[in-house]
Design a protein around this motif. Sequence first.
Motif, PDB file in Angstrom:
ATOM      1  N   ASN A 260     -26.515   7.099 -24.561  1.00 16.48           N
ATOM      2  CA  ASN A 260     -27.882   6.961 -25.065  1.00 16.48           C
ATOM      3  C   ASN A 260     -28.267   5.495 -25.218  1.00 16.48           C
ATOM      4  OD1 ASN A 260     -28.169   9.737 -25.207  1.00 16.48           O
ATOM      5  ND2 ASN A 260     -27.557   9.859 -27.354  1.00 16.48           N
ATOM      6  N   TRP A 261     -27.314   4.695 -25.692  1.00 19.07           N
ATOM      7  CA  TRP A 261     -27.591   3.261 -25.881  1.00 19.07           C
ATOM      8  C   TRP A 261     -27.876   2.581 -24.543  1.00 19.07           C
ATOM      9  CZ3 TRP A 261     -25.849  -1.372 -24.097  1.00 19.07           C
ATOM     10  CH2 TRP A 261     -26.291  -2.508 -24.779  1.00 19.07           C
ATOM     11  N   MET A 262     -27.105   2.918 -23.522  1.00 22.50           N
ATOM     12  CA  MET A 262     -27.295   2.274 -22.218  1.00 22.50           C
ATOM     13  C   MET A 262     -28.675   2.581 -21.643  1.00 22.50           C
ATOM     14  SD  MET A 262     -23.581   2.417 -20.317  1.00 22.50           S
ATOM     15  CE  MET A 262     -23.457   4.205 -20.344  1.00 22.50           C
ATOM     16  N   LYS A 263     -29.110   3.821 -21.789  1.00 26.43           N
ATOM     17  CA  LYS A 263     -30.451   4.183 -21.310  1.00 26.43           C
ATOM     18  C   LYS A 263     -31.526   3.451 -22.122  1.00 26.43           C
ATOM     19  CE  LYS A 263     -28.954   8.834 -19.943  1.00 26.43           C
ATOM     20  NZ  LYS A 263     -29.061  10.287 -20.243  1.00 26.43           N
ATOM     21  N   ALA A 264     -31.329   3.427 -23.438  1.00 23.11           N
ATOM     22  CA  ALA A 264     -32.305   2.779 -24.313  1.00 23.11           C
ATOM     23  C   ALA A 264     -32.353   1.273 -24.072  1.00 23.11           C
ATOM     24  CB  ALA A 264     -31.981   3.079 -25.774  1.00 23.11           C
ATOM     25  N   ALA A 265     -31.200   0.660 -23.882  1.00 18.83           N
ATOM     26  CA  ALA A 265     -31.142  -0.792 -23.680  1.00 18.83           C
ATOM     27  C   ALA A 265     -31.897  -1.212 -22.425  1.00 18.83           C
ATOM     28  CB  ALA A 265     -29.686  -1.246 -23.599  1.00 18.83           C
ATOM     29  N   LYS A 266     -31.774  -0.402 -21.393  1.00 19.10           N
ATOM     30  CA  LYS A 266     -32.480  -0.706 -20.138  1.00 19.10           C
ATOM     31  C   LYS A 266     -33.989  -0.726 -20.354  1.00 19.10           C
ATOM     32  CE  LYS A 266     -32.731   0.788 -15.311  1.00 19.10           C
ATOM     33  NZ  LYS A 266     -32.247   1.777 -14.314  1.00 19.10           N
ATOM     34  N   ILE A 267     -34.491   0.261 -21.089  1.00 18.66           N
ATOM     35  CA  ILE A 267     -35.932   0.324 -21.365  1.00 18.66           C
ATOM     36  C   ILE A 267     -36.344  -0.799 -22.324  1.00 18.66           C
ATOM     37  CG2 ILE A 267     -37.771   1.737 -22.370  1.00 18.66           C
ATOM     38  CD1 ILE A 267     -36.177   4.206 -21.511  1.00 18.66           C
ATOM     39  N   ALA A 268     -35.493  -1.052 -23.318  1.00 15.30           N
ATOM     40  CA  ALA A 268     -35.820  -2.078 -24.317  1.00 15.30           C
ATOM     41  C   ALA A 268     -35.968  -3.456 -23.686  1.00 15.30           C
ATOM     42  CB  ALA A 268     -34.749  -2.099 -25.408  1.00 15.30           C
ATOM     43  N   VAL A 269     -35.014  -3.816 -22.831  1.00 18.06           N
ATOM     44  CA  VAL A 269     -35.030  -5.162 -22.241  1.00 18.06           C
ATOM     45  C   VAL A 269     -36.066  -5.265 -21.135  1.00 18.06           C
ATOM     46  CG1 VAL A 269     -33.689  -6.868 -20.954  1.00 18.06           C
ATOM     47  CG2 VAL A 269     -32.630  -5.621 -22.846  1.00 18.06           C
ATOM     48  N   LYS A 270     -36.058  -4.285 -20.216  1.00 15.37           N
ATOM     49  CA  LYS A 270     -36.921  -4.384 -19.036  1.00 15.37           C
ATOM     50  C   LYS A 270     -38.369  -3.998 -19.311  1.00 15.37           C
ATOM     51  CE  LYS A 270     -33.449  -3.791 -15.406  1.00 15.37           C
ATOM     52  NZ  LYS A 270     -33.121  -3.085 -14.152  1.00 15.37           N
ATOM     53  N   THR A 271     -38.599  -3.249 -20.373  1.00 15.81           N
ATOM     54  CA  THR A 271     -39.969  -2.802 -20.649  1.00 15.81           C
ATOM     55  C   THR A 271     -40.512  -3.382 -21.952  1.00 15.81           C
ATOM     56  OG1 THR A 271     -39.596  -0.752 -19.440  1.00 15.81           O
ATOM     57  CG2 THR A 271     -41.442  -0.797 -20.963  1.00 15.81           C
ATOM     58  N   LEU A 272     -39.852  -3.060 -23.080  1.00 14.34           N
ATOM     59  CA  LEU A 272     -40.372  -3.508 -24.371  1.00 14.34           C
ATOM     60  C   LEU A 272     -40.398  -5.026 -24.487  1.00 14.34           C
ATOM     61  CD1 LEU A 272     -38.869  -1.016 -26.992  1.00 14.34           C
ATOM     62  CD2 LEU A 272     -41.189  -1.115 -26.101  1.00 14.34           C
ATOM     63  N   PHE A 273     -39.227  -5.646 -24.368  1.00 11.60           N
ATOM     64  CA  PHE A 273     -39.142  -7.092 -24.566  1.00 11.60           C
ATOM     65  C   PHE A 273     -39.838  -7.861 -23.449  1.00 11.60           C
ATOM     66  CE2 PHE A 273     -34.969  -6.124 -26.940  1.00 11.60           C
ATOM     67  CZ  PHE A 273     -35.676  -5.872 -28.093  1.00 11.60           C
ATOM     68  N   GLN A 274     -39.655  -7.411 -22.216  1.00 11.39           N
ATOM     69  CA  GLN A 274     -40.271  -8.123 -21.100  1.00 11.39           C
ATOM     70  C   GLN A 274     -41.796  -7.987 -21.143  1.00 11.39           C
ATOM     71  OE1 GLN A 274     -38.270  -8.507 -17.208  1.00 11.39           O
ATOM     72  NE2 GLN A 274     -39.978  -7.346 -16.391  1.00 11.39           N
ATOM     73  N   GLY A 275     -42.282  -6.780 -21.480  1.00 15.04           N
ATOM     74  CA  GLY A 275     -43.720  -6.586 -21.596  1.00 15.04           C
ATOM     75  C   GLY A 275     -44.316  -7.443 -22.699  1.00 15.04           C
ATOM     76  N   GLU A 276     -43.618  -7.523 -23.832  1.00 20.41           N
ATOM     77  CA  GLU A 276     -44.092  -8.356 -24.940  1.00 20.41           C
ATOM     78  C   GLU A 276     -44.064  -9.829 -24.560  1.00 20.41           C
ATOM     79  OE1 GLU A 276     -45.884  -9.508 -28.066  1.00 20.41           O
ATOM     80  OE2 GLU A 276     -45.539  -7.377 -27.705  1.00 20.41           O
ATOM     81  N   LYS A 277     -43.061 -10.225 -23.796  1.00 20.94           N
ATOM     82  CA  LYS A 277     -42.972 -11.613 -23.342  1.00 20.94           C
ATOM     83  C   LYS A 277     -44.185 -11.971 -22.469  1.00 20.94           C
ATOM     84  CE  LYS A 277     -40.779 -15.480 -22.002  1.00 20.94           C
ATOM     85  NZ  LYS A 277     -40.633 -16.655 -22.881  1.00 20.94           N
ATOM     86  N   ILE A 278     -44.536 -11.066 -21.556  1.00 22.92           N
ATOM     87  CA  ILE A 278     -45.684 -11.306 -20.671  1.00 22.92           C
ATOM     88  C   ILE A 278     -46.965 -11.443 -21.481  1.00 22.92           C
ATOM     89  CG2 ILE A 278     -47.123 -10.281 -18.874  1.00 22.92           C
ATOM     90  CD1 ILE A 278     -44.570  -8.965 -17.763  1.00 22.92           C
ATOM     91  N   LEU A 279     -47.170 -10.516 -22.412  1.00 17.27           N
ATOM     92  CA  LEU A 279     -48.390 -10.547 -23.221  1.00 17.27           C
ATOM     93  C   LEU A 279     -48.445 -11.779 -24.114  1.00 17.27           C
ATOM     94  CD1 LEU A 279     -50.980  -9.102 -24.060  1.00 17.27           C
ATOM     95  CD2 LEU A 279     -49.651  -7.893 -25.803  1.00 17.27           C
ATOM     96  N   CYS A 280     -47.330 -12.085 -24.749  1.00 14.52           N
ATOM     97  CA  CYS A 280     -47.283 -13.226 -25.665  1.00 14.52           C
ATOM     98  C   CYS A 280     -47.513 -14.536 -24.907  1.00 14.52           C
ATOM     99  CB  CYS A 280     -45.922 -13.246 -26.366  1.00 14.52           C
ATOM    100  SG  CYS A 280     -45.884 -14.209 -27.881  1.00 14.52           S
ATOM    101  N   ASP A 281     -46.890 -14.672 -23.750  1.00 13.75           N
ATOM    102  CA  ASP A 281     -47.076 -15.881 -22.947  1.00 13.75           C
ATOM    103  C   ASP A 281     -48.525 -16.029 -22.503  1.00 13.75           C
ATOM    104  OD1 ASP A 281     -44.433 -16.445 -23.222  1.00 13.75           O
ATOM    105  OD2 ASP A 281     -43.862 -16.022 -21.154  1.00 13.75           O
ATOM    106  N   HIS A 282     -49.152 -14.903 -22.225  1.00 16.01           N
ATOM    107  CA  HIS A 282     -50.547 -14.950 -21.765  1.00 16.01           C
ATOM    108  C   HIS A 282     -51.504 -15.299 -22.906  1.00 16.01           C
ATOM    109  CE1 HIS A 282     -54.230 -13.926 -19.692  1.00 16.01           C
ATOM    110  NE2 HIS A 282     -54.542 -13.080 -20.661  1.00 16.01           N
ATOM    111  N   VAL A 283     -51.378 -14.593 -24.013  1.00 19.36           N
ATOM    112  CA  VAL A 283     -52.307 -14.788 -25.128  1.00 19.36           C
ATOM    113  C   VAL A 283     -52.200 -16.196 -25.703  1.00 19.36           C
ATOM    114  CG1 VAL A 283     -52.897 -14.035 -27.469  1.00 19.36           C
ATOM    115  CG2 VAL A 283     -52.379 -12.337 -25.701  1.00 19.36           C
TER     116      VAL A 283
END
Length: 597
Positions: A260-283
Motif C-alpha cells: 500500500n505504501w509503494m502505491k501511495a508513495a508513487k502518487i504522492a511524489v509524482k502527483t501530489l508533491f509535483q503538482g504542488e511544486k508546479i502550482l507554487c512555482d507558477h503563482v
Amino acid sequence: MLVSETAKCGTTALPPPPRRGMSSLFFLSSNKNLSFSHYSLSSSFAGTTPSRTFSLSMMEENIENAEAIITKWDPSSSSYTKLTFVFQQSRKEAKEFLKAIKYLRSAMHALLGERLPSSKLVLAQNLMQVAMKRLEKEFYQILSTSRDQLDPESVSSRSSSRTCKFDDEEEGEARSEDELDIAGESITEVERVSVLAMSDLKSIADCMISSGYGKECAKIYKVIRKSMIDEGLYHLGIRRFKSSQIHKMDSEALENEINNWMKAAKIAVKTLFQGEKILCDHVFSASETIKESCFYQITKEGATTLFSFPELIVKNKKVPERIFGLMELHEAISDLWPETESVFSSESTSAIKLQALSLLLKLGDSVRSLLSDFESTIQKDSTKVLVPGGGIYPLTQKVMNYVTSLADYGIILSDILTDYPPPANSSFHETSFKSPMSDEGSTPAVSVHLAWLILVLLCKLDIKAEIYKDVGLAYLFLANNLHFIVEKVHHSPNLKLLLGEDWVAEHTKKVKLYASNYETTAWTKVLSSFPEKPFEMSSEMAKECFRRFNIAFEEAYRKQTSWIVEDVKLRDDLKVSIAQKLVPTYQEFYDTYLIFS
C-alpha cells in the motif's frame, strides 16, 4: 536642487522606468473613464519647472483615480463588497484594479522624493492597505472555490507550457486568455477554470509581492494548499506509524502495508508533491524566496511522514524473509528518485531529498546485512539428526527456496550489491565460479553472492554427509541434495540466467559422480560375489558364488529399501545403471552354472 533635497529627506530615489512618448503617458480605463498617468520619474529631475509641475500633477491624478476603484472594492465599505469578488464579477475590472495598484505604488515611490504634503502619502498608504485587504480576500476566494480544479493531479497532468508563466502580469493575463481561445473545444471546462484561476492567483501574488505584502499572500496560500496536500495523503493511507505497531504486525499484514505504501508513495511524489511544486512555482514566480518557503512549509510534514514508514521497516527486527520487503521498498524509492530529486531540489527542501537518499542507503545496508546473516545461519546449522534414507535435507530446501526468490529480485540486488565484495575469499568468483559476463565484461555481483550462498550450503552438506555411517548412503545423500539444487536452478529462469549454463553443467556432472560413487560403494559387495571372467570353477565353487551373491544381494536390498531417491528421473537412472552393471554378469554366470544353482 531636487537631488539634494531628496538626500536631506534621507530617502533614495528609485531607478526611473523607461521613458515613453506623450502618446503613452495616458491610457483610458473602461471603468468609469478613470485614467492613470504612467509618468517618468526622470522628468521630475529634469530641472525644468513646467516638467516637474506636470509630473506632480500626474501623480496626484493617479492617486485620485486609484482611490476611486480601490474604495469601490473596499471590503469594509458595504455588505455588497463583502460578498462580491472583483475577479469573479468582472475580469476586466479586476485588471483595472491591479493597474490602479501598480500606478499607486509608483506614485508612492515618487512621493518619497518630492516635497509634497504628507497627507498625499498617507492617503496613498491607506489606499494601498485597503487594496491589499481586497487582494487577500480575492486570493483566498480563488484558492477556496477552485480546490477541485487546482488539485495537484490536475495541475501535474498539464504541461508547463499550459501554466502561462510570464514575468509581466498583464502579458501573462493576455496570453492565458489567448491560449484558451486557441484551444477552443479541445480544452475541458475544468481545465479552462484551472488555467484562469492559476493566472489570477499569479497576478494577485505578483502585485502583492511587488507591493511588499508577499508574506500575507504566502500565509493564505500555505494554509489552504497544505490542507489539500494533507487531505490527499490521508486518502492515500499515508500516516505516521509507531515502531511498536510495526513490530506487532505479522508477515502478511506488514507485506500489505508495504504494498500500500509503494502505491501511495508513487502518487504522492509524482502527483501530489509535483503538482504542488508546479502550482507554487507558477503563482510565486516573482519571488524565489517565497516560492521555496511556501512549498517547503506545505510539503515538509507530509513528505517526512511519507518517508518515515520505510525508516521503521529498516529498524524493525531482522528476519530473513523481511529482505524481500526491503528490496521492494528500495526499488520503489529508487524509481521515484528522479522525481524526488527534481521536486525537492531547492535548498529549503534539501532535507527531504536527503531523507530519501539516506533511506536508499539504509535499505541497501539492511539488505546486505540480512544476506550476511543468512550465510551465517547456513554455516552455524548444527543439527545432528540424519535425514532418513539420505533424502533432501531441510536446510537444502530452505536455502534454495530463499536463493530462488532472491534471484527474482536480481535487478534490485544488482544495484544494492554493486561494489560490494563477495562475503568470503575475494578470488572465489575467479577460481570457483563462472557466470555470464556483464556488459562490462565482469561477473555481476549478484551472481557471485548467490553462487556463494549455494557453495556455503554445499560445504555444509559435505559435513552432514560425514555423519552417515554407511558410505553408500552418504553419497546417495549428496546426490539427492545436489540434484535437488541443480533442478531448482534449472527450473528458475532468473537464477539460471544469473548462474549460467556452465554452472548447471558443472554441478550436473557432480551429481553423476556422487551417483556413481553410491553405486560403487553400495553394490560392490554384490558384484564382487562372482569371479572375474572367464568362469572356470568347480561345482562347489559355483554354489559358493551363488550363495555369496544371494547373501550380499539380500543384505543390500534390505538395507536400501529404506533409502530414498525422491526425484523420479534420478531414481530411474540409478536403476538402469545398477541393472546394467549387475544383470549381464549375473545372467552369464547363471547360464554357465545353472545346474549348480
